[in-house]
Structure formats: structure tokens, C-alpha cells
Design an enzyme around this catalytic site. Structure first.
Site, PDB file in Angstrom:
ATOM      1  N   SER A  36      71.297 -70.140  79.067  1.00 12.35           N
ATOM      2  CA  SER A  36      71.039 -69.310  77.897  1.00 12.35           C
ATOM      3  C   SER A  36      71.572 -70.005  76.657  1.00 12.35           C
ATOM      4  CB  SER A  36      71.733 -67.960  78.060  1.00 12.35           C
ATOM      5  OG  SER A  36      71.897 -67.370  76.788  1.00 12.35           O
ATOM      6  N   SER A  52      67.691 -52.698  73.114  1.00 15.49           N
ATOM      7  CA  SER A  52      67.037 -53.141  74.353  1.00 15.49           C
ATOM      8  C   SER A  52      66.943 -54.646  74.532  1.00 15.49           C
ATOM      9  CB  SER A  52      65.627 -52.561  74.442  1.00 15.49           C
ATOM     10  OG  SER A  52      65.703 -51.291  74.933  1.00 15.49           O
ATOM     11  N   ASP A 110      61.831 -48.693  77.673  1.00 19.25           N
ATOM     12  CA  ASP A 110      62.148 -49.959  77.003  1.00 19.25           C
ATOM     13  C   ASP A 110      61.239 -51.098  77.473  1.00 19.25           C
ATOM     14  OD1 ASP A 110      64.141 -48.361  76.034  1.00 19.25           O
ATOM     15  OD2 ASP A 110      65.732 -49.242  77.251  1.00 19.25           O
TER      16      ASP A 110
HETATM   17  C1  GLA Z   1      68.035 -46.453  77.481  1.00 20.76           C
HETATM   18  C2  GLA Z   1      67.157 -46.528  78.730  1.00 20.76           C
HETATM   19  C3  GLA Z   1      65.807 -45.886  78.482  1.00 20.76           C
HETATM   20  C4  GLA Z   1      65.947 -44.490  77.876  1.00 20.76           C
HETATM   21  C5  GLA Z   1      66.929 -44.504  76.701  1.00 20.76           C
HETATM   22  C6  GLA Z   1      67.223 -43.121  76.182  1.00 20.76           C
HETATM   23  O1  GLA Z   1      67.511 -47.247  76.472  1.00 20.76           O
HETATM   24  O2  GLA Z   1      66.952 -47.874  79.115  1.00 20.76           O
HETATM   25  O3  GLA Z   1      65.072 -45.844  79.670  1.00 20.76           O
HETATM   26  O4  GLA Z   1      66.317 -43.552  78.834  1.00 20.76           O
HETATM   27  O5  GLA Z   1      68.163 -45.111  77.048  1.00 20.76           O
HETATM   28  O6  GLA Z   1      66.079 -42.570  75.622  1.00 20.76           O
END
Ligand code: GLA
Length: 375
Positions: free
Chosen positions: A64, A119, A165
């Protein structure tokens, strides 16, 4: 240095495929993907890229750019028994979920801010899934890839996340949010045109780092599943507010509050789509505020830093604001007039300093494209 050069420098030969996948902001629809609800995220312009080449043996080498280019070595045998530590587990998890049966050299360059609730992990999973799909001519659909990436996170890394996500990282489109129905994974792109109204979405990273594996997330999910069980339905999606209120006595106080968040948030997502399409951004702001209140009071996944970011943005004239993502830290969003960005950011910075909180970071991003093969 770009990812191709990074790969070539590290491994001494050229990669066979390069792919990228973005992080996300969820406009509305929080903590309801695992209850088969609707969500409305959009992809941001920060991406993770990966470059991959097939090896003739069964070794896996990963590097990475964010980890000082240290080589982590393993082999397919170790992956089958779910070994690996920290971030490398996300890489191994995707290889495992996609049942790749070949050694690989992989270089990753992740530019989605870590721990900010944007994410970064889905971006990593989805860039790998996209690259591997191309490399091995698997021709899986974005929905199949999203399911595989989620499986990697659930069953290999051990984080019980939903599918939002991964879906948005794979299916984002510039200028649009993705209305995802988590019951059947059907989608519709919904235009998000803040700029035409001189509005923008400010992203405020509280710098409070959360980990979905900490337990709070799993507990919330379990409460929702428990309520569904009590009502003998597959998920909160099949529960109406009328029914919930009528049978409140069947539930503990906590279960009732968790369910009220889930049911009310699903309705807010559909309202948000309507007001977005009608360009009623004042009404959208109100929905963001109600979502935040519900996440703070009923779902109890906010934290003092997120609440302060939201209230300060509203005091500074934001049309609406709320925490995003799993909660307990990470980022908030505020829908603001473009011209107010400087003053609102400053006010939040000062409010944080006044409370002795770590200095927040600010980002903004237009809705951007999802994962792609670059070369
Ligand atoms: C995180 C999880 C998602 C979702 C959100 C809350 O990002 O990865 O799947 O549940 O929390 O909305």
C-alpha cells in the site's frame, strides 16, 4: 507517482490491470440498509486505486502506498484459513470471496480519508473486485460484485456491515445519488444538482475514529433483527409506523426506539427523493435535520463532536445537517449556501477548539462516478 509507476517500481514489471473505486457520502437513509430499507448515497471524488498482475505461483504480495510501500506476503493457503491482519484482511477477503485461485501481486493507493466515515474500506474492496473481475474475465454484474465485497467484509474481516457502501462505490454516477432498495437491490439514479442553486454539501470529519467492529454497530443491527422477529416479519421494511405504535408494548424501550428510527428513516428517504426531484432544498434540509435527531435520540449512534458540528452548521445558516455513516464518530454533512462555506467551517473549527475537541477536517465533493477499470 501514479499507481502504474508505483507497481512497476515495487515489483519490477508492469501491472495487467488498474481499477479505481470511490468512497461515499450517504445523503440520507442511515442504518437501514441491513433492515432492507431504502438508502440514497452518492459516490465522492476521492478514490482508491489498485494495480494487479497474476503470478505463476500461489503467492500473494500486497503493497500500500499509504503503508510506506512495505510488502506483505502470503499465499492462497493462508487466505483459505482467513489469515491476515488489519487492512490486508480486506484484500484477502475479496480474493477469498471471489474464489480467485492464482497468485497475485497487488499495489494499492487509497486516497479516501481513513476513519472519516466515508467508506475507505468499501473503496478498497470495490477497486479490487473490479480489477479482479476484469483480470479473470468473470463478467459479474455490479450487484454481484457488491454482494461479494460485502461478503468479504462480513465473513472474512468480521464487520457486520450492510450493502450500501459497496453498492454506491460500484454504481455511483457523476451528478446523481443512488436510490438503492436494499430489499431487492434495485436502483434508480436521482439527480443531485446542488450547484445549480448555489448550494453545496460540506463534509465535516470530526476526526473521532470509529470502528464498526467495536460492537455498537452490531448491537443496533441485532435490535432491529429482534424487533422483526417479535413482529414475525423478515425485517423492519415490512413494519409500518401505525403497526409499530399499536404494538409498542411488545417491545422494550430500546427496541421501540431503534425500530422507530428504522421505520421513520425509510420514509424520509422516499420523501427526500421527491423533494430533490422538485428541487425543494429547504425541505431536503429539514429531512436531514430529522434524520440526525432520530440517529441521535432514537438510534443513539451520534457523539458530542457530531452533534456540535451539526448544531454549529445550522446556527451558521445551513439548510440542514446530519451525521453520516455508522456513527460514533466519522463525518457529518451540512447542506449550505456556497458563499457560507468559509464562515461555517470557521465557526465549527472554533466551536471544536472551545470544547477541547480535536480539530475537524473539511471536504466537499460533487456526486461522482463509481468504480471503473482504468487500464
Ligand atoms: C456503515 C455500513 C453500512 C451502513 C452504514 C449506516 O457505513 O458499512 O452498511 O449500515 O454504516 O447507514
Amino acid at each position: 507517482m501514479d499507481i502504474k509507476e508505483l507497481f512497476t517500481r515495487s515489483f519490477g514489471y508492469r501491472p495487467e490491470v488498474i481499477a479505481s473505486a470511490p468512497g461515499r457520502v450517504n445523503l440520507i437513509g442511515e442504518h437501514i440498509d441491513y433492515s432492507q430499507g431504502y438508502v440514497l448515497p452518492f459516490a465522492i471524488d476521492a478514490v482508491t486505486k489498485c494495480a494487479i498482475a497474476v503470478r505463476s505461483d500461489r503467492r500473494i504480495r500486497i503493497i500500500s502506498a499509504q503503508k510506506e510501500n512495505e510488502i506483505i506476503e502470503s499465499n492462497l493457503g493462508n487466505i483459505a484459513v482467513k489469515q491476515g491482519s488489519a487492512w490486508s484482511k480486506y484484500v484477502y477477503g475479496v480474493i477469498w470471496a471471489m474464489e480467485i485461485d492464482s497468485g497475485l501481486d497487488i499495489h494499492v493507493d487509497g486516497r479516501v480519508p481513513l476513519g472519516a466515515g466515508l467508506s475507505s474500506s468499501a473503496a478498497l474492496e470495490c477497486s479490487l473486485a473490479t480489477a479482479l473481475d476484469h483480470l479473470f474475465h468473470l463478467e459479474r454484474s455490479p450487484v454481484e460484485l457488491a454482494r461479494l465485497a460485502q461478503r468479504a467484509e462480513n465473513d472474512y474481516v468480521g464487520v457486520p456491515c450492510g450493502i450500501m457502501d459497496q453498492s454506491i462505490s460500484l454504481m455511483g454516477r457523476a451528478g446523481y445519488g443512488l436510490l438503492l432498495d436494499c430489499q431487492d437491490l434495485s436502483t434508480r439514479h436521482v439527480k443531485i444538482d446542488f450547484a445549480a442553486q448555489n448550494l453545496k454539501l460540506l463534509i465535516i470529519d470530526t476526526q473521532v475514529h470509529h470502528a464498526l467492529s467495536d460492537g455498537g454497530y452490531a448491537k443496533r443491527r441485532q435490535s432491529c433483527e429482534q424487533v422483526a422477529k417479535i413482529f414475525s416479519i423478515p425485517s423492519l421494511r415490512q413494519l409500518s409506523m401505525v403497526n409499530l405504535l399499536a404494538h409498542k408494548s411488545k417491545l422494550s424501550d430500546i427496541e421501540f426506539k431503534r425500530a422507530r428510527h428504522g421505520v421513520s428513516e425509510m420514509a424520509r428517504v422516499l420523501e427526500a427523493v421527491e423533494v430533490l426531484e422538485g428541487k425543494d432544498f429547504g425541505a431536503l434540509g429539514q429531512l436531514l435535520n430529522r434524520s440526525h435527531d432520530s440517529l441521535r435520540d432514537d438510534y443513539e449512534v451520534s457523539c458530542p463532536e457530531l452533534d456540535l458540528a451539526v448544531t454549529t452548521a445550522l446556527k451558521g445558516g445551513a439548510l440542514g445537517a446530519r451525521m453520516v455513516g455508522g456513527g460514533f464518530g466519522g463525518s457529518a454533512i451540512a447542506l449550505i449556501n456556497e458563499g457560507d462555506a468559509g464562515a461555517i467551517s470557521l465557526a465549527i473549527e472554533r466551536a471544536f477548539a472551545g470544547k477541547g475537541f480535536k480539530a475537524p477536517r473539511f471536504f466537499d465533493s460533487l456526486p461522482s462516478d463509481g468504480a471503473k477499470v482504468i487500464s
